[in-house]
Design an enzyme around this catalytic site. Structure first.
Site, PDB file in Angstrom:
ATOM      1  N   HIS A  70       0.822  -1.216   0.000  1.00  0.00           N
ATOM      2  CA  HIS A  70       0.000   0.000   0.000  1.00  0.00           C
ATOM      3  C   HIS A  70       0.853   1.261   0.000  1.00  0.00           C
ATOM      4  CE1 HIS A  70      -4.189  -1.315   0.107  1.00  0.00           C
ATOM      5  NE2 HIS A  70      -3.768  -2.368   0.789  1.00  0.00           N
ATOM      6  N   ASP A 103       2.755   1.896  -3.057  1.00  0.00           N
ATOM      7  CA  ASP A 103       3.086   2.256  -4.459  1.00  0.00           C
ATOM      8  C   ASP A 103       2.389   3.554  -4.848  1.00  0.00           C
ATOM      9  OD1 ASP A 103       0.581   0.907  -4.565  1.00  0.00           O
ATOM     10  OD2 ASP A 103       0.997  -0.037  -6.500  1.00  0.00           O
ATOM     11  N   GLY A 126      -9.492 -12.177  -8.352  1.00  0.00           N
ATOM     12  CA  GLY A 126      -9.772 -11.269  -7.240  1.00  0.00           C
ATOM     13  C   GLY A 126      -9.206 -11.742  -5.909  1.00  0.00           C
ATOM     14  N   SER A 180      -5.939  -9.239 -12.690  1.00  0.00           N
ATOM     15  CA  SER A 180      -6.284  -8.214 -13.681  1.00  0.00           C
ATOM     16  C   SER A 180      -5.042  -7.577 -14.301  1.00  0.00           C
ATOM     17  CB  SER A 180      -7.224  -7.158 -13.106  1.00  0.00           C
ATOM     18  OG  SER A 180      -6.856  -6.818 -11.817  1.00  0.00           O
ATOM     19  N   GLU A 197      -5.881   0.748 -16.590  1.00  0.00           N
ATOM     20  CA  GLU A 197      -6.576   0.464 -15.329  1.00  0.00           C
ATOM     21  C   GLU A 197      -7.038   1.770 -14.662  1.00  0.00           C
ATOM     22  OE1 GLU A 197      -4.628  -2.377 -12.746  1.00  0.00           O
ATOM     23  OE2 GLU A 197      -6.542  -2.784 -11.765  1.00  0.00           O
ATOM     24  N   ASP A 224       1.685  -3.695  -9.641  1.00  0.00           N
ATOM     25  CA  ASP A 224       1.306  -5.005 -10.176  1.00  0.00           C
ATOM     26  C   ASP A 224       1.718  -5.164 -11.637  1.00  0.00           C
ATOM     27  OD1 ASP A 224       0.190  -5.201  -7.713  1.00  0.00           O
ATOM     28  OD2 ASP A 224      -1.869  -4.890  -8.382  1.00  0.00           O
TER      29      ASP A 224
HETATM   30  C1  GLA Z   1      -3.310  -3.746  -5.185  1.00  0.00           C
HETATM   31  C2  GLA Z   1      -3.002  -2.610  -6.161  1.00  0.00           C
HETATM   32  C3  GLA Z   1      -1.509  -2.251  -6.109  1.00  0.00           C
HETATM   33  C4  GLA Z   1      -1.043  -1.996  -4.672  1.00  0.00           C
HETATM   34  C5  GLA Z   1      -1.486  -3.144  -3.756  1.00  0.00           C
HETATM   35  C6  GLA Z   1      -1.187  -2.859  -2.303  1.00  0.00           C
HETATM   36  O1  GLA Z   1      -2.681  -4.921  -5.595  1.00  0.00           O
HETATM   37  O2  GLA Z   1      -3.361  -2.962  -7.463  1.00  0.00           O
HETATM   38  O3  GLA Z   1      -1.273  -1.129  -6.927  1.00  0.00           O
HETATM   39  O4  GLA Z   1      -1.513  -0.757  -4.211  1.00  0.00           O
HETATM   40  O5  GLA Z   1      -2.880  -3.400  -3.881  1.00  0.00           O
HETATM   41  O6  GLA Z   1       0.185  -2.773  -2.086  1.00  0.00           O
END
Ligand code: GLA
Length: 386
Positions: free
Chosen positions: A32, A34, A120, A126, A158, A170
């Site tokens: 959390h 990025d 999910g 995704s 996205e 991701d």
């Molecule tokens: C999801 C989001 C990422 C990142 C993570 C938490 O996977 O797609 O961009 O924020 O949550 O680290």
């Protein structure tokens, strides 16, 4: 013809021409942050999405997935976002984003998707789909996109086309994946290094809670908004900062006074301490200091539980049981609120570990988890011409 090729033929009445694949990802640490300009350390793993593809003579893009009924098709000149296209919006979105950026497509495609990435569940099914379609488009239409371009086009799809406020982690983890390496990624300026991930007998294991996730998107966006609110307040006191992760642990006392709001303070404390843990983790990885690695993963989970409040009963239970069953480290991975955790386990005890963790977790939650060892692998690939 294998089953998938037969399904392609039945669906589109032509033979598939090409096969492609893309992996999924775990995040080792840096959760959390990025979207707060922090450092993250994800790696691509051996769970894959695959596509069979053939060229068409018209300008239609057609999607079929083995996970869903029916074929979804649209013309290349009419790809505006429409919720009714559901999962296929990610695929159509890539073609729209690329066209917005000036790329031209002279013919359409038939695409059949299949995947063993749980949907999910926090392993980025995704992002894998977005990167895969972008990779396919680049290959088939000779767009010569670099891996960095694939990350940018996929994230833009996205964020802008699908309207999700996620960061770049991701898509980068998947597109830039490399065997036995993790990606040390600076999300502030999109620079990165690849770091060796060789811990001998210790392998990464995915602990899939199988808890249905409902609030993930809204709660995720709520955290993003809380961070932006805190950033706006703190900019008045630290005018040179652009992101929460520009702040340092030694500033926390002052930050608490400036924010004067316990919830916002906890969110900020998570971001600052998590970012610091990533630096420490990379140093620990270089010298294979397993004690340090284990304690950093534990503090990361605790911070996500107590300060960021994105874990919950299922992730807390499965990580605790994993440690009791012999893992040397464990923590949630991805967005949280259910989904998956990871554990570092000596491969020699894997079967016993998986059994014990699974039984204890099931006893406490009534849900059977899925537990599997994963390899650290490379990014999207052209597999073969059929
Ligand atoms: C999801 C989001 C990422 C990142 C993570 C938490 O996977 O797609 O961009 O924020 O949550 O680290």
């Amino acid at each position: 013809m294998n089953k998938l090729e037969t399904l392609f033929k039945e669906t589109y009445k032509v033979n598939p021409e090409f096969e492609y694949s893309a992996p999924s990802r775990i995040n080792l640490i840096g959760e959390h942050i990025d979207y707060n300009g922090g450092m993250v350390l994800p790696a691509a793993i051996s769970r894959y999405i695959k596509a069979l593809v053939s060229k068409r003579n018209d300008n239609k893009i057609c999607f079929k997935s083995t996970a869903f009924e029916g074929v979804l098709e649209r013309n290349l000149d009419d790809l505006k976002y429409d919720a009714k296209y559901d999962w296929a919006n990610y695929g159509f979105g890539i073609f729209q984003t690329l066209q917005d950026d000036g790329y031209k497509f002279k013919f359409g495609l038939n695409i059949l998707i299949t995947s063993n990435i749980p949907l999910g569940s926090g392993l980025s099914s995704s992002a894998a789909f977005l990167d895969l379609i972008c990779f396919i488009a680049s290959d088939i239409y000779n767009l010569n996109l670099t891996k960095d371009d694939i990350v940018k086009e996929s994230v833009k799809t996205e964020n802008v086309y699908c309207g999700l406020k996620c960061g770049i982690m991701d898509e980068a983890a998947i597109a830039l994946g490399e065997e036995n390496k993790c990606l040390y990624l600076n999300c502030n300026n999109f620079t990165y290094k690849k770091i060796n991930l060789d811990l001998g007998n210790y392998k990464f294991v995915v602990l899939q809670t199988n808890k249905p996730r409902k609030l993930t998107e809204s709660k995720y966006n709520e955290r993003v908004d809380e961070c932006n609110k805190a950033l706006n307040i703190l900019k008045n006191h630290y005018p040179s900062i652009n992101n929460l992760c520009d702040l340092k642990p030694e500033m926390l006392n002052d930050i608490e006074k400036y924010l004067n709001d316990q919830i916002l303070f906890k969110r900020v404390r998570h971001c600052i301490t998590e970012n610091d843990r990533v630096y420490q983790f990379v140093e620990a990885l270089k010298i294979k200091d397993l004690n340090k690695i284990s304690s950093l993963l534990k503090s990361s989970h605790d911070s996500l539980k107590n300060d960021y409040e994105v874990t919950g009963l299922h992730l807390d239970t499965i990580t605790e049981e994993a440690i009791k069953a012999g893992a040397i480290a464990s923590r949630m991975t991805g967005a949280g609120f259910g989904g998956c955790a990871i554990a570092l386990v000596d491969e020699k005890i894997f079967d016993d570990f998986a059994n014990k963790t699974s039984k204890a977790y099931e006893q406490k939650t009534g849900i059977t988890p899925a537990i599997y060892m994963v390899d650290i692998v490379s990014g999207p690939k052209f597999e073969r011409k059929l």
